[in-house]
Design a protein around this motif. Structure first.
Motif, PDB file in Angstrom:
ATOM      1  N   ALA A  95     -49.079  -3.168 -47.310  1.00  0.00           N
ATOM      2  CA  ALA A  95     -49.298  -1.807 -46.805  1.00  0.00           C
ATOM      3  C   ALA A  95     -49.876  -0.960 -47.932  1.00  0.00           C
ATOM      4  N   PRO A 102     -55.865   4.280 -35.352  1.00  0.00           N
ATOM      5  CA  PRO A 102     -55.318   5.648 -35.317  1.00  0.00           C
ATOM      6  C   PRO A 102     -54.777   6.053 -33.949  1.00  0.00           C
ATOM      7  N   TRP A 138     -55.631  -4.239 -40.918  1.00  0.00           N
ATOM      8  CA  TRP A 138     -55.210  -3.182 -39.989  1.00  0.00           C
ATOM      9  C   TRP A 138     -55.565  -1.790 -40.486  1.00  0.00           C
ATOM     10  N   ALA A 158     -51.706  -4.392 -43.986  1.00  0.00           N
ATOM     11  CA  ALA A 158     -51.217  -3.694 -42.787  1.00  0.00           C
ATOM     12  C   ALA A 158     -51.709  -2.254 -42.720  1.00  0.00           C
ATOM     13  N   GLY A 159     -52.637  -1.907 -43.628  1.00  0.00           N
ATOM     14  CA  GLY A 159     -53.228  -0.574 -43.547  1.00  0.00           C
ATOM     15  C   GLY A 159     -52.403   0.477 -44.264  1.00  0.00           C
ATOM     16  N   ALA A 193     -43.983  -8.512 -49.037  1.00  0.00           N
ATOM     17  CA  ALA A 193     -42.825  -8.039 -48.264  1.00  0.00           C
ATOM     18  C   ALA A 193     -43.198  -6.861 -47.360  1.00  0.00           C
ATOM     19  N   LYS A 194     -44.165  -6.052 -47.821  1.00  0.00           N
ATOM     20  CA  LYS A 194     -44.587  -4.903 -47.014  1.00  0.00           C
ATOM     21  C   LYS A 194     -45.981  -5.126 -46.431  1.00  0.00           C
ATOM     22  N   ARG A 195     -46.348  -6.416 -46.335  1.00  0.00           N
ATOM     23  CA  ARG A 195     -47.639  -6.827 -45.727  1.00  0.00           C
ATOM     24  C   ARG A 195     -48.828  -6.095 -46.367  1.00  0.00           C
ATOM     25  N   ASP A 242     -49.861   3.002 -45.609  1.00  0.00           N
ATOM     26  CA  ASP A 242     -48.398   2.981 -45.521  1.00  0.00           C
ATOM     27  C   ASP A 242     -47.963   4.118 -44.593  1.00  0.00           C
ATOM     28  N   ILE A 243     -47.526   3.738 -43.405  1.00  0.00           N
ATOM     29  CA  ILE A 243     -47.210   4.746 -42.381  1.00  0.00           C
ATOM     30  C   ILE A 243     -46.058   5.636 -42.839  1.00  0.00           C
ATOM     31  N   LYS A 244     -45.177   5.044 -43.642  1.00  0.00           N
ATOM     32  CA  LYS A 244     -44.013   5.812 -44.122  1.00  0.00           C
ATOM     33  C   LYS A 244     -44.437   6.914 -45.090  1.00  0.00           C
ATOM     34  N   LEU A 266     -47.360   8.653 -44.608  1.00  0.00           N
ATOM     35  CA  LEU A 266     -48.249   9.620 -43.943  1.00  0.00           C
ATOM     36  C   LEU A 266     -47.533  10.956 -43.837  1.00  0.00           C
ATOM     37  N   TYR A 309     -58.584  10.361 -37.119  1.00  0.00           N
ATOM     38  CA  TYR A 309     -59.279   9.773 -38.277  1.00  0.00           C
ATOM     39  C   TYR A 309     -60.169  10.829 -38.922  1.00  0.00           C
ATOM     40  N   ILE A 348     -58.732  -1.167 -36.102  1.00  0.00           N
ATOM     41  CA  ILE A 348     -58.617   0.221 -36.566  1.00  0.00           C
ATOM     42  C   ILE A 348     -57.739   0.941 -35.549  1.00  0.00           C
TER      43      ILE A 348
END
Ligand code: YXS
Length: 265
Positions: A31, A137, A112, A68-69, A27-29, A71-73, A75, A144, A135
């Protein structure tokens, strides 16, 4: 937040001395959240290496996104290094690189950002025609980290590293094979059997010799002398970037599902 790893986010299966760790948050790819990475680290550290002599790291079958790399949420929103030493992603990279058995990344789907660092931190990569690697950033305005860049420098030609970092364009499977990013590119129908055969082939080799050669290669590849003052200058440059308005803009744009507009401040 519970400290107990949510083990369903990463499943562990062991057969014929090969442990398969599967990223399992479609569901969150997949992440790379703290919860998923803690489960991955727990899975790796929980292996009984008297019985396990090789590891396969994969995404759950049939996913179009391997991961998806970061978890941006999760960071940090500035004023803190987004890829500091204790960041869960950095801990997971070290857990893979220090595990005294070979780890094979089996890639079906797109990879990602920090997930590319994760895949490159594995000892080998076997991919199929659906794989791509990016990649990203510069899509976030994120500086990075130096250790992470060293992972790339030890693995890929500098001109490829610069093109991938400065364009954030995914490298498709055929190009990944041509640049030796992957050890093997195989048809998706053969990906599992090929990867398992590669893993099982290593389980009959002398485990102590494999372990010491892996550790020697790690410390030799990671050794990059840098003067303290140079490191401090780089860290100061990175701080200006992760405290910039552009970094806020990069994260906000992702969260608001829109394209970021960077002002260079
Ligand atoms: O809206 P909901 O709640 O359903 O959640 C959505 C996405 O927000 C979530 N998701 C993520 N959440 C946190 N961090 C992520 N990296 C992330 N990626 C996705 O998953 C749900 C489904 O996403 P959606 O609808 O976009 O899926 P899709 O199939 O249309 O597209 C899949 C992707 C992977 C192409 C797309 O999700 C995407 O572009 N994700 C971001 C990829 C990326 O830029 N990753 C880099 C993360 S930063 C990082 O790794 C390093 C720190 S660095 O920046 O240095 O590379």
């Amino acid at each position: 937040m519970s400290d107990m790893p949510q083990l369903d986010l990463v499943t562990v299966e062991i057969a014929n001395r090969v442990a398969t760790l599967t990223l399992n948050n479609a569901a969150k790819r997949n992440a790379l959240s703290r919860a998923l990475l803690d489960a991955l680290i727990a899975g790796l550290k929980g292996l009984d290496l008297r019985d396990v002599r090789a590891v396969i790291l994969r995404a759950a079958p049939g996913l179009s996104v391997w991961s998806a790399g970061h978890d941006i949420k999760e960071l940090p929103r500035g004023h803190e290094d987004p890829l500091g030493y204790s960041d869960p992603l950095e801990r997971a990279l070290r857990a893979i690189r220090e595990l005294p058995v070979p780890v094979i990344a089996m890639v079906h789907g797109t990879v990602w950002g920090g997930a590319f660092d994760l895949v490159l931190s594995c000892d080998m990569i076997v991919a199929d025609e659906t794989a791509s690697f990016a990649i990203t950033p510069v899509n976030l305005g994120l500086p990075y980290n130096t250790t992470g860049l060293l992972h790339f420098i030890g693995r890929l030609p500098m001109n490829l590293i610069k093109e991938m970092f400065f364009t954030a364009t995914p490298l498709k499977a055929e190009a990944a094979e041509r640049w030796h990013v992957v050890n093997h590119l195989v048809p998706s129908a053969e990906l599992e059997s090929f990867t398992r055969a590669l893993a099982e082939g290593m389980t009959t080799k002398a485990p102590m010799a494999v372990a010491v050669i892996k550790e020697q290669l790690r410390v030799l590849a990671d050794y990059q002398p840098i003067a303290a003052q140079v490191f401090e200058r780089i860290q100061d440059m990175r701080r200006q970037v992760y405290e910039s308005a552009d970094f806020q803009e990069g994260i906000n744009a992702f969260l608001e599902k829109r394209k970021a507009v960077f002002q260079g401040i």
